[in-house]
Design a protein around this motif. Sequence first.
Motif, PDB file in Angstrom:
ATOM      1  N   THR A  56       0.831  -1.205   0.000  1.00 22.32           N
ATOM      2  CA  THR A  56       0.000   0.000   0.000  1.00 22.32           C
ATOM      3  C   THR A  56       0.864   1.252   0.000  1.00 22.32           C
ATOM      4  OG1 THR A  56      -1.757  -1.166   1.197  1.00 22.32           O
ATOM      5  CG2 THR A  56      -1.793   1.250   1.254  1.00 22.32           C
ATOM      6  N   GLU A  57       1.938   1.227   0.783  1.00 19.39           N
ATOM      7  CA  GLU A  57       2.819   2.390   0.879  1.00 19.39           C
ATOM      8  C   GLU A  57       3.565   2.622  -0.428  1.00 19.39           C
ATOM      9  OE1 GLU A  57       1.695   0.747   4.636  1.00 19.39           O
ATOM     10  OE2 GLU A  57       2.831  -0.207   2.991  1.00 19.39           O
ATOM     11  N   TYR A  58       4.037   1.552  -1.039  1.00 23.02           N
ATOM     12  CA  TYR A  58       4.788   1.702  -2.286  1.00 23.02           C
ATOM     13  C   TYR A  58       3.883   2.211  -3.399  1.00 23.02           C
ATOM     14  CZ  TYR A  58       8.360   0.746  -5.806  1.00 23.02           C
ATOM     15  OH  TYR A  58       9.298   0.890  -6.802  1.00 23.02           O
ATOM     16  N   ILE A  59       2.670   1.692  -3.457  1.00 25.18           N
ATOM     17  CA  ILE A  59       1.727   2.130  -4.489  1.00 25.18           C
ATOM     18  C   ILE A  59       1.377   3.605  -4.315  1.00 25.18           C
ATOM     19  CG2 ILE A  59      -0.607   1.798  -5.404  1.00 25.18           C
ATOM     20  CD1 ILE A  59      -0.281  -1.189  -4.513  1.00 25.18           C
ATOM     21  N   ALA A  60       1.218   4.035  -3.056  1.00 22.39           N
ATOM     22  CA  ALA A  60       0.946   5.452  -2.786  1.00 22.39           C
ATOM     23  C   ALA A  60       2.099   6.314  -3.283  1.00 22.39           C
ATOM     24  CB  ALA A  60       0.715   5.670  -1.297  1.00 22.39           C
ATOM     25  N   MET A  61       3.322   5.820  -3.109  1.00 21.85           N
ATOM     26  CA  MET A  61       4.486   6.545  -3.620  1.00 21.85           C
ATOM     27  C   MET A  61       4.438   6.642  -5.142  1.00 21.85           C
ATOM     28  SD  MET A  61       7.616   5.922  -5.266  1.00 21.85           S
ATOM     29  CE  MET A  61       8.124   4.255  -4.869  1.00 21.85           C
ATOM     30  N   LEU A  62       4.064   5.544  -5.814  1.00 22.31           N
ATOM     31  CA  LEU A  62       3.972   5.563  -7.271  1.00 22.31           C
ATOM     32  C   LEU A  62       2.957   6.588  -7.763  1.00 22.31           C
ATOM     33  CD1 LEU A  62       4.042   1.736  -8.170  1.00 22.31           C
ATOM     34  CD2 LEU A  62       5.931   3.382  -8.314  1.00 22.31           C
ATOM     35  N   ARG A  63       1.909   6.781  -7.007  1.00 19.09           N
ATOM     36  CA  ARG A  63       0.865   7.728  -7.420  1.00 19.09           C
ATOM     37  C   ARG A  63       1.369   9.170  -7.416  1.00 19.09           C
ATOM     38  NH1 ARG A  63      -2.855   6.507 -10.495  1.00 19.09           N
ATOM     39  NH2 ARG A  63      -4.415   7.894  -9.595  1.00 19.09           N
ATOM     40  N   GLU A  84      -3.852  -9.467  -3.534  1.00 19.74           N
ATOM     41  CA  GLU A  84      -3.927  -8.254  -2.738  1.00 19.74           C
ATOM     42  C   GLU A  84      -3.234  -7.087  -3.439  1.00 19.74           C
ATOM     43  OE1 GLU A  84      -4.789  -5.438  -0.060  1.00 19.74           O
ATOM     44  OE2 GLU A  84      -5.692  -7.426  -0.255  1.00 19.74           O
ATOM     45  N   ALA A  85      -2.145  -7.367  -4.150  1.00 21.05           N
ATOM     46  CA  ALA A  85      -1.435  -6.300  -4.865  1.00 21.05           C
ATOM     47  C   ALA A  85      -2.316  -5.694  -5.947  1.00 21.05           C
ATOM     48  CB  ALA A  85      -0.141  -6.841  -5.458  1.00 21.05           C
ATOM     49  N   VAL A  86      -3.035  -6.540  -6.683  1.00 22.71           N
ATOM     50  CA  VAL A  86      -3.947  -6.036  -7.713  1.00 22.71           C
ATOM     51  C   VAL A  86      -5.018  -5.159  -7.074  1.00 22.71           C
ATOM     52  CG1 VAL A  86      -5.693  -6.666  -9.415  1.00 22.71           C
ATOM     53  CG2 VAL A  86      -3.548  -7.956  -9.289  1.00 22.71           C
ATOM     54  N   LYS A  87      -5.606  -5.625  -5.992  1.00 29.90           N
ATOM     55  CA  LYS A  87      -6.676  -4.872  -5.334  1.00 29.90           C
ATOM     56  C   LYS A  87      -6.156  -3.562  -4.752  1.00 29.90           C
ATOM     57  CE  LYS A  87      -9.507  -8.936  -4.279  1.00 29.90           C
ATOM     58  NZ  LYS A  87     -10.074  -9.813  -3.215  1.00 29.90           N
ATOM     59  N   SER A  88      -4.935  -3.586  -4.230  1.00 33.77           N
ATOM     60  CA  SER A  88      -4.353  -2.357  -3.675  1.00 33.77           C
ATOM     61  C   SER A  88      -4.123  -1.319  -4.764  1.00 33.77           C
ATOM     62  CB  SER A  88      -3.039  -2.677  -2.963  1.00 33.77           C
ATOM     63  OG  SER A  88      -3.255  -3.478  -1.822  1.00 33.77           O
ATOM     64  N   GLY A 139      -6.399   3.839  -7.294  1.00 30.56           N
ATOM     65  CA  GLY A 139      -6.847   4.591  -8.457  1.00 30.56           C
ATOM     66  C   GLY A 139      -6.256   4.164  -9.785  1.00 30.56           C
ATOM     67  N   PHE A 140      -5.445   3.112  -9.799  1.00 30.64           N
ATOM     68  CA  PHE A 140      -4.940   2.609 -11.080  1.00 30.64           C
ATOM     69  C   PHE A 140      -6.060   1.839 -11.783  1.00 30.64           C
ATOM     70  CE2 PHE A 140      -0.763   3.148  -9.012  1.00 30.64           C
ATOM     71  CZ  PHE A 140      -0.084   3.813 -10.023  1.00 30.64           C
TER      72      PHE A 140
END
Length: 377
Positions: A100-107, A140-144, A149-150
């Motif tokens: 979740t944290e890494y994906i937020a960074m990507l955003r 879980e990675a897909v859902k996160s 918002g991806f």
Amino acid sequence: MAGIYIHVPFCQTRCLYCDFFSNTRMDKKEGWLNSLCKEISLRKDYLKGETIRTLYFGGGTPSQLDKTDFERIFHTLSTHFDLSLCEEITLEGNPEDLTTEYIAMLRSFPFNRISMGVQSFDDNDLKFLNRRHNAGRAEEAVKSCQRAGFNNISIDLIYGLPGQTIDGWKKNLEKALSLDVQHISSYHLIYEEDTALYRLQQQGKVSPVNEETSLEMFRILIDTLQTAGFEHYEISNFARNGLYSKHNSSYWKGVPYLGLGPGSHSYDGKNRHFNPGNLNLYIEGVENDINNFIKTEILSADEQYNEFILISLRTMWGLSLEDVRLRFGEERYRYCLEMAKPYLEDNLLKEEAGILKLSKEGIFISDGIMSDLLYVE
């Protein structure tokens, strides 16, 4: 228009089947990053001012990079290229990294597409392939990513694994469809030389699935995804709602692209250029003499024709016969028609408004069809 590909050569572990250039020496990351940014500057004119439509971070495992790495890369790219019209910016990621944290960074960056190396939703398959994640983590990675918002997510799946059953493959596809992703790339397991998988085969410890099973799995893949509303737009790729991989589609349409990083390839519309698949040689080459360390492959007219056949027939857009005539002349045009004739008669190729395409049955022997259309003196 044109594209840019950035090769990130780092992985925490090496997968059993992978023959892409990568290594596990994360201590080399800073040296790679310095050289990458310098290469961006040195090769800024390669695309001759073409509009950049796609940017793709591949690997290796690009999700091994952190925020400061991305900040530096995007800053350097933006200094030398206009990314304002870039329509698709893809990051390849390992499910284990996509927290979740890494994906937020990507955003916080302009990524708008995630390509996830799931490979299987079966834990036994993943263990065999030496993947870092398990099936639950992939889901879980897909859902996160979706929650963040991806809305353009691709997953990779592999079939034809030793011991994999038809039922197991169907369950893999059912799980993939249940996640409501927009794109699926699916490949048959290949025993490439210089991989751990190939060595196991040579030692008699694993055996490929038989051809009948392979073909049945491919047929199930096509039928299942098409029934679910996916377009089979390239032999190994399926998309819903027109969300094809714009970057990869540009390869199949002969669009110029700049490849950056060790092991990457570039194409200027006529010839190909190759960076060495060795991290030390890459760093040394960028620092000392970039013009000498990049290898050039000058394509003859026949080689350009053959490549045009191979990339065009892979896709649902097919091979334009008029383009063959205009680009390669009357002789190659007539040769193409002559070689295609038996496949047209057997309904393995079809012609629609001057476009040659593989039929649904032709897809299953596509290698043979494309090989026969190639020009060999």
